[in-house]
Design a protein around this motif. Structure first.
Motif, PDB file in Angstrom:
ATOM      1  N   SER A  39       0.792  -1.122  -0.063  1.00 32.04           N
ATOM      2  CA  SER A  39       0.041  -0.144  -0.008  1.00 32.04           C
ATOM      3  C   SER A  39       0.914   1.301  -0.122  1.00 32.04           C
ATOM      4  N   ARG A  40       0.388   2.322  -0.477  1.00 27.62           N
ATOM      5  CA  ARG A  40       1.040   3.581  -0.097  1.00 27.62           C
ATOM      6  C   ARG A  40       1.233   3.882   1.039  1.00 27.62           C
ATOM      7  N   ARG A  41       0.298   3.460   2.020  1.00 30.94           N
ATOM      8  CA  ARG A  41       0.781   3.672   3.447  1.00 30.94           C
ATOM      9  C   ARG A  41       1.416   2.511   4.131  1.00 30.94           C
ATOM     10  N   GLY A 209      -3.606  12.502   0.114  1.00 27.46           N
ATOM     11  CA  GLY A 209      -3.054  11.384   0.518  1.00 27.46           C
ATOM     12  C   GLY A 209      -2.222  11.250   1.776  1.00 27.46           C
TER      13      GLY A 209
END
Length: 231
Positions: A39-41, A209
């Motif tokens: 994930s981008r997280r 984001g």
């Protein structure tokens, strides 16, 4: 007493920044989620460990730390937990009931099992898919299916699917949380109409984001205000 009257549980998922974390610890948040799934997280075990230690230094009453995984190997779980002292492991893939039991017994953590609404598995008979998990998990979470990483789509699913899962969770004597496209503007409707035991949010409290402290505050306040107005 309904979940709305008790006050729904709140889980904020995808934290990466220690300053944002410290800025929200005064809020009545029950769970903070750290992403180990792609994930981008996503955070590393070392990053999560630092964030958890910072959180626990804040005081004696702090949110429980949740690690979010998707189809992890036992070795991956062990490696993460050596560096990140999680309270709870959230399994977001096709993990078996046997793996859930193993995680609980091996690491002494609670287990949240996710059902992605819209996936092939979620379209099979409920009893067939969930019955093996009775007694093997501590919480059930419904999220919107996202084909690449399973969740985190920022989209809601058909909430009329909730009651059947809520009934199963009641019979299993575990809480039901709902995720998927939640934000301050729609969480009250969800709680008022379906009364899950808790809610889980990630993209709905972000700006470009990045976790937004003002949006997190508004979301948590909306959940707790709903509980007060339902009494």
């Amino acid at each position: 007493m309904t979940a709305a009257q008790r006050g729904a549980l709140v889980k904020i998922c995808g934290l990466k920044d220690v300053q944002v974390l410290k800025s929200i610890l005064h809020l009545p948040i029950d769970y903070i989620g750290f992403m180990f799934a792609k994930s981008r997280r996503q955070v590393s075990a070392a990053q999560a460990g630092e964030l958890i230690r910072s959180m626990r230094e804040h005081g004696s009453v702090v949110p429980r730390a949740v690690g979010v995984f998707m189809n992890p190997t036992p070795e991956e779980l062990a490696a993460v937990l050596r560096e990140a002292p999680l309270d709870t492991v959230q399994l977001h893939g096709s993990e078996s009931a046997e793996l859930c039991r193993w995680v609980r017994a091996t690491f002494g953590v609670d287990v949240i099992k996710v059902v992605s609404i819209g996936s092939e598995a979620s379209n099979r008979p409920l009893g067939e898919t969930l019955e093996p998990y009775a007694g093997s998990i501590d919480m059930l979470l419904l999220d919107t299916f996202e084909p690449v990483v399973g969740g985190g789509s920022g989209k809601t699913f058909a909430w009329d699917r909730i009651p059947a899962y809520l009934e199963w969770a009641r019979q299993a004597n575990i809480p039901l949380l709902v995720a998927g496209g939640l934000q301050a503007d729609n969480v009250g409707e969800l709680l008022g109409s379906y009364a899950p035991d808790g809610v889980d949010v990630s993209s709905g409290v972000e700006t470009d984001g990045v976790k937004d402290v003002s949006k997190i505050t508004a979301f948590v306040e909306r959940v707790k205000q709903h509980a007060s107005s339902s009494r």
